[in-house]
Design an enzyme around this catalytic site. Structure first.
Site, PDB file in Angstrom:
ATOM      1  N   PRO A 162      12.399  19.409  -1.625  1.00 22.72           N
ATOM      2  CA  PRO A 162      13.450  18.679  -0.878  1.00 22.72           C
ATOM      3  C   PRO A 162      14.058  17.493  -1.604  1.00 22.72           C
ATOM      4  O   PRO A 162      14.864  16.767  -1.011  1.00 22.72           O
ATOM      5  CB  PRO A 162      12.676  18.195   0.356  1.00 22.72           C
ATOM      6  CG  PRO A 162      11.289  17.960  -0.152  1.00 22.72           C
ATOM      7  CD  PRO A 162      11.040  19.069  -1.165  1.00 22.72           C
ATOM      8  N   CYS A 163      13.729  17.293  -2.877  1.00 22.83           N
ATOM      9  CA  CYS A 163      14.178  16.066  -3.542  1.00 22.83           C
ATOM     10  C   CYS A 163      15.694  15.973  -3.672  1.00 22.83           C
ATOM     11  O   CYS A 163      16.239  14.872  -3.774  1.00 22.83           O
ATOM     12  CB  CYS A 163      13.521  15.929  -4.920  1.00 22.83           C
ATOM     13  SG  CYS A 163      13.907  17.252  -6.081  1.00 22.83           S
TER      14      CYS A 163
END
Length: 208
Positions: A162-163
């Site tokens: 999810p970065c």
């Protein structure tokens, strides 16, 4: 809007599952009660038994492994289809949408197994990604898709890291849109990377 609070996330889940139920899609809303110090309820979305055919033919070396459309694979378990697809491996996918407290965004977890129950390896999963996505992700293929423990049920799952989600949503999600359509915008962007497509009715009903 680029980030979500857990309250906003749960609101998104409610809206998403209402749309799913209205069009007879197969998403399920799961509530998990965790007793650590005090009872805590966590919610996430699950879509199970999504059939795909993994092409293993090497006859055309210009093509990578291909996922056929879900609509064309409703009979993937049918012996006739399997017999006609001797160069294909029937697979079943399971997708989970879970909230990440660390990144304040939704995260897509998934697993895939063959007909004999054998889970696909990370290398096999990467080879299944459509070619145009592979070209864009080739420099971060082992960080974009990783395998880790599911934060709620504790089993190993693949996940899309999810970065970059906040940056993605900043570019595709207008601030004046309603929170309820956040999941549709996000999932429409990341889902196709791993063979998950939303019916067009989601966009229509969520005002996309």
């Amino acid at each position: 809007m680029t980030f979500l609070t857990e309250i906003d996330f749960n609101t998104c889940l409610k809206h998403f599952i209402e749309v799913s139920n209205s069009i007879n899609d197969t998403w399920e809303l799961v509530t998990f009660e965790e007793q650590v110090r005090h009872k805590e309820r966590k919610q996430y979305l699950v879509k199970k038994n999504v059939p795909r055919l993994l092409e293993k033919s090497q006859k055309n070396t210009t093509n990578d492994t291909i996922f056929q459309c879900e609509e064309d694979l409703e009979t993937v378990k049918d012996d006739v289809l399997v017999a006609k697809s001797s160069d294909s491996i029937p697979c079943t996918f399971e997708y989970h949408i879970v909230y990440s407290h660390s990144y304040a965004v939704p995260v897509l977890y998934f697993n895939a197994c063959k007909a004999d129950g054998q889970l696909l390896s990370l290398d096999e999963v990467w080879k299944m990604i459509p070619k145009h996505y592979q070209a864009r992700l080739q420099h971060e293929q082992w960080t974009f898709i990783t395998q880790q423990e599911h934060p709620i049920i504790g089993r190993p799952f693949f996940t899309l890291h999810p970065c970059h989600t906040a940056d993605l949503m900043k570019s595709v999600f207008a601030d004046n849109k309603q929170t309820g359509s956040y999941l549709v915008s996000w999932l429409s962007s990341v889902g196709p990377v791993v063979g998950l497509d939303l019916p067009l009715a989601f966009a229509a009903l969520c005002g996309e």
